[in-house]
Scaffold this motif. Structure first.
Motif, PDB file in Angstrom:
ATOM      1  N   ILE A 168      65.687  21.883 -34.385  1.00 17.48           N
ATOM      2  CA  ILE A 168      64.374  21.212 -34.309  1.00 17.48           C
ATOM      3  C   ILE A 168      64.166  20.609 -32.910  1.00 17.48           C
ATOM      4  N   GLY A 169      65.236  20.050 -32.365  1.00 13.77           N
ATOM      5  CA  GLY A 169      65.164  19.481 -31.007  1.00 13.77           C
ATOM      6  C   GLY A 169      64.879  20.573 -29.985  1.00 13.77           C
ATOM      7  N   LEU A 170      65.543  21.703 -30.133  1.00 14.93           N
ATOM      8  CA  LEU A 170      65.343  22.824 -29.202  1.00 14.93           C
ATOM      9  C   LEU A 170      63.886  23.312 -29.274  1.00 14.93           C
ATOM     10  N   ALA A 171      63.330  23.279 -30.479  1.00 20.16           N
ATOM     11  CA  ALA A 171      61.932  23.727 -30.658  1.00 20.16           C
ATOM     12  C   ALA A 171      60.933  22.673 -30.156  1.00 20.16           C
ATOM     13  N   THR A 201      68.814  30.971 -21.037  1.00 16.10           N
ATOM     14  CA  THR A 201      68.212  31.315 -22.345  1.00 16.10           C
ATOM     15  C   THR A 201      67.645  30.060 -22.996  1.00 16.10           C
ATOM     16  N   LEU A 202      68.416  28.967 -22.940  1.00 19.71           N
ATOM     17  CA  LEU A 202      67.948  27.719 -23.560  1.00 19.71           C
ATOM     18  C   LEU A 202      66.644  27.249 -22.914  1.00 19.71           C
ATOM     19  N   THR A 203      66.565  27.369 -21.585  1.00 21.03           N
ATOM     20  CA  THR A 203      65.348  26.949 -20.885  1.00 21.03           C
ATOM     21  C   THR A 203      64.165  27.817 -21.316  1.00 21.03           C
ATOM     22  N   GLN A 204      64.448  29.105 -21.542  1.00 25.66           N
ATOM     23  CA  GLN A 204      63.348  30.018 -21.931  1.00 25.66           C
ATOM     24  C   GLN A 204      62.767  29.684 -23.308  1.00 25.66           C
ATOM     25  N   VAL A 205      63.623  29.184 -24.213  1.00 26.55           N
ATOM     26  CA  VAL A 205      63.135  28.953 -25.589  1.00 26.55           C
ATOM     27  C   VAL A 205      62.760  27.502 -25.861  1.00 26.55           C
ATOM     28  N   LYS A 206      63.221  26.593 -25.010  1.00 23.69           N
ATOM     29  CA  LYS A 206      63.003  25.160 -25.227  1.00 23.69           C
ATOM     30  C   LYS A 206      61.535  24.831 -25.439  1.00 23.69           C
ATOM     31  N   LYS A 236      59.572  25.990 -27.613  1.00 22.37           N
ATOM     32  CA  LYS A 236      58.788  27.116 -28.145  1.00 22.37           C
ATOM     33  C   LYS A 236      59.298  27.462 -29.546  1.00 22.37           C
ATOM     34  N   PRO A 237      58.680  26.867 -30.580  1.00 24.16           N
ATOM     35  CA  PRO A 237      59.196  27.029 -31.946  1.00 24.16           C
ATOM     36  C   PRO A 237      59.430  28.487 -32.344  1.00 24.16           C
ATOM     37  N   LEU A 238      58.489  29.376 -32.036  1.00 24.72           N
ATOM     38  CA  LEU A 238      58.638  30.759 -32.501  1.00 24.72           C
ATOM     39  C   LEU A 238      59.783  31.479 -31.790  1.00 24.72           C
ATOM     40  N   GLU A 239      60.023  31.117 -30.535  1.00 23.15           N
ATOM     41  CA  GLU A 239      61.156  31.703 -29.794  1.00 23.15           C
ATOM     42  C   GLU A 239      62.482  31.217 -30.376  1.00 23.15           C
ATOM     43  N   VAL A 240      62.502  29.949 -30.783  1.00 25.39           N
ATOM     44  CA  VAL A 240      63.726  29.402 -31.385  1.00 25.39           C
ATOM     45  C   VAL A 240      63.993  30.105 -32.721  1.00 25.39           C
ATOM     46  N   LEU A 241      62.929  30.324 -33.499  1.00 22.68           N
ATOM     47  CA  LEU A 241      63.109  31.010 -34.788  1.00 22.68           C
ATOM     48  C   LEU A 241      63.592  32.445 -34.588  1.00 22.68           C
ATOM     49  N   LYS A 242      63.142  33.047 -33.495  1.00 20.32           N
ATOM     50  CA  LYS A 242      63.590  34.413 -33.182  1.00 20.32           C
ATOM     51  C   LYS A 242      65.114  34.456 -33.007  1.00 20.32           C
ATOM     52  N   LEU A 243      65.668  33.391 -32.417  1.00 22.43           N
ATOM     53  CA  LEU A 243      67.128  33.341 -32.248  1.00 22.43           C
ATOM     54  C   LEU A 243      67.824  33.400 -33.604  1.00 22.43           C
ATOM     55  N   ILE A 244      67.208  32.758 -34.596  1.00 23.57           N
ATOM     56  CA  ILE A 244      67.800  32.785 -35.954  1.00 23.57           C
ATOM     57  C   ILE A 244      67.570  34.155 -36.587  1.00 23.57           C
TER      58      ILE A 244
END
Ligand code: SAM
Length: 250
Positions: free
Chosen positions: A106-109, A18-23, A25-33
């Motif tokens: 922020i790092g993940l994004a 999952t982390l690799t899929q969103v790394k 990608k800001p909008l994917e990270v925001l989706k997690l929130i």
């Protein structure tokens, strides 16, 4: 355990896949929130999209926010400047625990080189920040974009700090959140004041953030309240979009 720490534990222990899929990608990270079962006090996608439209229009270089929380607004807004090597987003956040979580988000994004979190009370850190901007850029620089989203009773005092430090000049765009819920009537009144009204207010109202930060009565704003309804819960709120248009010289 606070819901923010629970979220940190959740996001840092997501499966590697999952982390690799969103790394990056800001909008994917925001989706997690957005999809997390608990809700957080962030700008969210609906009010956020109006602000993103303003950022696209303006292409700001130097952006700040007062109140970073878990990094949602920083990720959403800084992703708009990701490709501009001259642009940077500074997030002022009081709470070190929130700042730690935001740094991870922020790092993940993939935005660590675009966003810097400045931990502590904004009014305490802003004078040194201004000096730093001046020494880095070698010339006076006002801010292009300011997002005000910390505690509501701090909106006017900290706006007066920003004005007093000359960080606001014609062209600066300010956006303030939560204009209806919980509401920031003093802030809306302040950005709507005529120069005379503002002068009277600033001379007769001590700034709790420091008496030296009186504010600048001659800064002219053009301002508009934009209402936004969250289609998921019909909850209505508004953002105040304010542009510094000129200095009053009359
Ligand atoms: N802008 C964030 C977003 O949309 O993702 C939400 C910010 S949240 C509504 C408010 C944040 O302001 C909290 O994290 C709080 O710790 C921070 N805060 C409150 N007073 C502050 C101050 N004087 N200086 C800096 N941060 C402050």
């Amino acid at each position: 355990m606070s819901k923010e720490t629970e979220f940190y534990n959740y996001i840092t222990s997501l499966p590697e896949e999952t982390l690799t899929q969103v790394k990056g990608k800001p909008l994917e990270v925001l989706k997690l929130i957005d999809e997390y079962p608990q809700s957080f006090m962030n700008i969210g996608p609906y009010k956020g999209k109006h602000i993103v439209a303003k950022i696209k229009e303006k292409a700001p270089k130097t952006m700040i926010e007062l109140g970073g929380y878990l990094g949602y607004s920083a990720v959403l807004f800084a992703s708009e400047i990701a490709d501009d090597p001259e642009a940077k987003y500074y997030s002022f956040e009081l709470n070190p625990e929130f700042a730690k979580i935001a740094n991870y988000v922020i790092g993940l994004a993939g935005l660590s080189d675009k966003v810097e979190i400045i931990v502590g009370k904004a009014s305490y850190n802003l004078p040194a920040f201004r000096k730093r901007l001046f020494s880095e850029k070698k010339h006076y620089t006002a801010l292009d974009f300011i997002f005000i989203d910390h505690w509501k009773d701090m909106y006017v005092p900290d706006l007066r700090v920003l004005e007093s430090l000359n960080l606001i000049a014609p062209g600066t765009l300010l956006v303030a959140d939560n204009i209806i819920t919980p509401g920031a009537p003093q802030y809306v009144a302040y950005v709507n004041f005529s120069p005379d009204e503002k002068k009277l207010y600033n001379e007769t109202t001590a700034n709790p953030e420091g008496k030296e930060f009186i504010g600048r009565w001659n800064i002219l704003y053009s301002t508009k309240t934009i209402e936004v309804v969250n289609p998921k819960n019909n909850h209505k709120d508004a953002i105040e979009v304010t542009k510094c248009v000129d200095y009053f010289s009359g």
